[in-house]
Scaffold this motif. Structure first.
Motif, short mmCIF file in Angstrom:
data_model
loop_
_atom_site.label_atom_id
_atom_site.label_comp_id
_atom_site.label_asym_id
_atom_site.label_seq_id
_atom_site.Cartn_x
_atom_site.Cartn_y
_atom_site.Cartn_z
N ARG A 1 69.70 66.00 23.86
CA ARG A 1 68.50 65.17 23.84
C ARG A 1 68.21 64.65 22.44
NH1 ARG A 1 66.44 69.12 27.46
NH2 ARG A 1 65.46 70.25 25.74
N GLY A 2 68.30 65.54 21.46
CA GLY A 2 67.97 65.14 20.10
C GLY A 2 68.90 64.08 19.54
N VAL A 3 70.21 64.26 19.72
CA VAL A 3 71.13 63.30 19.14
C VAL A 3 71.06 61.96 19.86
CG1 VAL A 3 73.17 63.95 20.53
CG2 VAL A 3 73.47 62.98 18.24
N CYS A 4 70.82 61.96 21.16
CA CYS A 4 70.70 60.68 21.87
C CYS A 4 69.45 59.93 21.43
CB CYS A 4 70.71 60.91 23.38
SG CYS A 4 72.36 61.25 24.05
N GLN A 5 68.34 60.61 21.26
CA GLN A 5 67.13 59.95 20.76
C GLN A 5 67.39 59.36 19.38
OE1 GLN A 5 63.85 62.69 20.81
NE2 GLN A 5 63.93 62.98 23.02
N TRP A 6 68.01 60.14 18.51
CA TRP A 6 68.31 59.67 17.17
C TRP A 6 69.26 58.47 17.19
CZ3 TRP A 6 73.22 59.81 14.91
CH2 TRP A 6 73.26 59.46 13.55
N ALA A 7 70.26 58.50 18.08
CA ALA A 7 71.27 57.45 18.15
C ALA A 7 70.77 56.19 18.83
CB ALA A 7 72.51 57.97 18.88
N GLY A 8 69.59 56.24 19.46
CA GLY A 8 69.07 55.08 20.16
C GLY A 8 69.59 54.92 21.57
N ILE A 9 70.05 56.02 22.16
CA ILE A 9 70.61 56.00 23.51
C ILE A 9 69.61 56.67 24.45
CG2 ILE A 9 72.50 56.81 24.98
CD1 ILE A 9 74.25 56.89 22.42
N ALA A 10 69.13 55.91 25.41
CA ALA A 10 68.13 56.44 26.34
C ALA A 10 68.79 57.33 27.39
CB ALA A 10 67.39 55.30 27.03
N VAL A 11 68.27 58.55 27.53
CA VAL A 11 68.78 59.51 28.52
C VAL A 11 67.59 60.13 29.21
CG1 VAL A 11 70.08 61.63 28.88
CG2 VAL A 11 70.84 60.00 27.14
N GLU A 12 67.50 59.97 30.52
CA GLU A 12 66.37 60.54 31.27
C GLU A 12 66.51 62.05 31.44
OE1 GLU A 12 65.59 58.58 34.93
OE2 GLU A 12 65.37 56.60 34.03
N ASP A 13 67.69 62.49 31.79
CA ASP A 13 67.93 63.92 32.02
C ASP A 13 69.14 64.32 31.20
OD1 ASP A 13 68.36 66.47 32.89
OD2 ASP A 13 68.67 65.98 35.00
N CYS B 1 81.46 59.74 30.91
CA CYS B 1 80.69 59.34 29.73
C CYS B 1 81.19 58.04 29.14
CB CYS B 1 80.73 60.46 28.69
SG CYS B 1 79.76 61.91 29.14
N GLU B 2 82.51 57.85 29.12
CA GLU B 2 83.03 56.59 28.60
C GLU B 2 82.61 55.41 29.47
OE1 GLU B 2 87.23 56.95 28.14
OE2 GLU B 2 87.09 58.17 26.31
N ALA B 3 82.60 55.60 30.78
CA ALA B 3 82.17 54.52 31.68
C ALA B 3 80.70 54.20 31.46
CB ALA B 3 82.44 54.91 33.13
N TRP B 4 79.86 55.22 31.36
CA TRP B 4 78.41 55.02 31.14
C TRP B 4 78.15 54.30 29.82
CZ3 TRP B 4 75.93 58.97 27.75
CH2 TRP B 4 74.60 58.64 27.48
N LEU B 5 78.76 54.78 28.75
CA LEU B 5 78.51 54.18 27.44
C LEU B 5 79.17 52.81 27.33
CD1 LEU B 5 78.82 57.32 25.15
CD2 LEU B 5 76.75 56.00 25.66
N GLY B 6 80.30 52.61 28.00
CA GLY B 6 80.92 51.29 28.00
C GLY B 6 80.01 50.25 28.63
N ARG B 7 79.33 50.61 29.72
CA ARG B 7 78.37 49.69 30.34
C ARG B 7 77.20 49.42 29.39
NH1 ARG B 7 79.65 53.03 34.81
NH2 ARG B 7 77.76 54.27 34.48
N LEU B 8 76.74 50.47 28.70
CA LEU B 8 75.65 50.28 27.76
C LEU B 8 76.06 49.31 26.64
CD1 LEU B 8 72.87 51.01 26.60
CD2 LEU B 8 73.94 53.00 25.51
N VAL B 9 77.26 49.45 26.13
CA VAL B 9 77.75 48.56 25.08
C VAL B 9 77.75 47.12 25.56
CG1 VAL B 9 79.81 47.92 23.75
CG2 VAL B 9 79.13 50.32 23.93
N GLU B 10 78.27 46.89 26.76
CA GLU B 10 78.29 45.53 27.30
C GLU B 10 76.89 44.98 27.49
OE1 GLU B 10 80.66 46.25 30.77
OE2 GLU B 10 82.51 45.58 29.77
N ASP B 11 75.96 45.83 27.92
CA ASP B 11 74.58 45.38 28.10
C ASP B 11 73.93 45.01 26.77
OD1 ASP B 11 74.76 45.73 30.82
OD2 ASP B 11 73.68 47.65 30.86
N VAL B 12 74.18 45.80 25.74
CA VAL B 12 73.62 45.50 24.42
C VAL B 12 74.17 44.18 23.90
CG1 VAL B 12 73.56 46.22 22.00
CG2 VAL B 12 73.12 47.89 23.81
#
Length: 438
Positions: free
Chosen positions: A143-155, A187-198
């Protein structure tokens, strides 16, 4: 052919799996030569050891990383196309991105503050409960590193399990390895989609965040990283941070072995907290060795090494070498108050130059997190129920078998109040403060 270049016919792969961290130290003790020659997975291998060997190993004129990491390790721990697979200018440019994100005082403090806030909130929820420290800490760190990195994670729970699985399965055949592969793919699929969205403007990367820095990074060729490689490098920020749960759990183990250290750790002594963090990283097993390939025909202390040979640097053995450390199998943070670690001597996360070489750029983050969470852990009061606290050295990566169960957790005393001590209880573990290498 020079007879010294002939590797033994017998393959040591099964011995490595059977002995784990003790394999290389055991092989070194059985030879008078300055290096060990053996075979792994059918290929010739040489093993180096010691501070001089660290400097030799991390010299790019001697050892290359390209093609050195086996596919199973890339498919679990680091990811295909990761910075760990690069050399020369390509490596320096990509490594510069990580150095800028992970080594500045402001960046490190920001990450530590996020994690500390998550820890303090989690501790409130542990009150009166039985918890597994390893699991709870992995969620706090995720949770902490995702908040710091700017990556939204609900759970953060499923993400933490995947991040732990990538580390837990990289050096093991069988179910742990396949769990690690599946975790990385998710995780690579999830973050890959996030990269494309950004990049498409459908999602926002907070200014100055790790997400923005990696998504906007241009490699040595001047191009943006492709979405997959960007996702890989994002994971190479958040995965190692989550892996600090290994050392936080080791901290609980160390305080169980050495309860006399608790008062000193909870005192207002930042230097001791850093020394405690260094000793955790030296004493407890994490990475057994690192590898690369000879960039050309080499010679090490009179011994020839043929170009392309796989070269291993013994990390665990060096961190327990009696020639470097007094009583190396005793947990004693005081050693690092007497003198700080010398360059290329303490190498739990590799050696060499952090800014331009292959030394882990997250080392400062690891130390800062342990410096912060160690005293917080020591301030907790809890019971230690009957459990298996052994740390088998034939399991790579090693970990406390039970995950370290805490029972009846109580909130820490007010700041500057007396430091509480853990309530003693029966455990199935060696009560000494030593871990044997074999």
């Amino acid at each position: 052919m020079d007879p010294r270049l002939r590797a033994p016919v017998a393959d040591s792969s099964l011995a490595l799996l059977a002995k784990g961290y003790a394999w290389l130290p055991d092989r070194r003790r059985r030879t008078a030569a300055p290096l060990v020659r053996t075979r792994l997975m059918g290929q010739p291998v040489v093993v180096l050891h010691g501070p001089d060997a660290v400097r030799f190993f991390y010299d790019e004129r001697h050892v290359e990383r390209r093609a050195a990491l086996p596919g199973p390790v890339l498919s679990t721990l680091f990811g295909h196309g990761a910075v760990h697979t690069l050399d020369g200018p390509e490596h320096r440019v990509r490594k510069g991105m990580f150095v800028s994100l992970l080594t500045g005082a402001e960046a490190v403090a920001g990450l530590v503050d996020r994690v500390a806030a998550e820890w303090d909130e989690a501790v409130e929820s542990w009150s009166g409960r039985r918890v597994v420290l390893f699991d709870e800490t992995s969620r706090v760190l995720a949770r902490g590193v995702c908040q710091w990195a700017g990556i939204a994670v609900e759970d953060a729970g499923p993400l933490a399990r995947d991040l732990v699985a990538m580390v837990d399965g990289f050096a093991s055949p069988g179910p742990r390895h396949w769990r690690a592969r599946r975790a990385r793919a998710r995780c690579e699929a999830w973050l890959g989609r996030l990269v494309e969205d950004v990049r498409a403007g459908a999602a926002t990367a907070p200014a100055g965040s790790a997400l923005e820095g990696i998504v906007r990074h241009r490699d040595a060729d001047g191009r943006l990283l492709d979405p997959h490689t960007t996702a890989v490098e994002l994971l190479n920020v958040i995965r190692p941070t989550a892996a600090v749960c290994w050392f936080v759990t080791y901290a609980a183990h160390a305080l169980r072995l050495r309860p006399d250290l608790r008062d000193r750790l909870t005192g207002d002594d930042p230097a001791y907290a850093v020394a405690f963090a260094h000793e955790l990283r030296r004493f407890y097993p994490f990475a057994p060795f690192v590898g690369g390939r000879a960039a050309t025909d080499l010679e090490w202390q009179g011994e020839p090494i043929r170009s392309g040979t796989l070269i291993l640097l013994d990390l665990y053995g060096q961190n327990h070498d009696p020639a470097l450390w007094d009583d190396p199998y005793t947990f004693e943070p005081q050693r690092f108050l007497q003198r700080p670690p010398r360059a290329d001597e303490l190498i739990p996360q590799g050696g060499g130059d952090r800014d331009t070489g292959h030394r882990c750029p997250g080392e400062d983050v690891t130390i800062a997190l342990l410096r912060t969470l160690g005293p917080r852990l020591a301030l907790l009061t809890y019971d230690v129920p009957d459990q298996d606290l052994r740390i088998p050295l034939n399991r790579m990566p090693a970990r406390v078998r039970s995950g370290f169960v805490l029972d009846a957790v109580r909130a820490p005393a007010p700041a500057h109040g007396p430091a509480p001590a853990a309530t003693p209880s029966a455990v199935r573990s060696d009560s000494s403060s030593r871990i044997k290498s074999d």
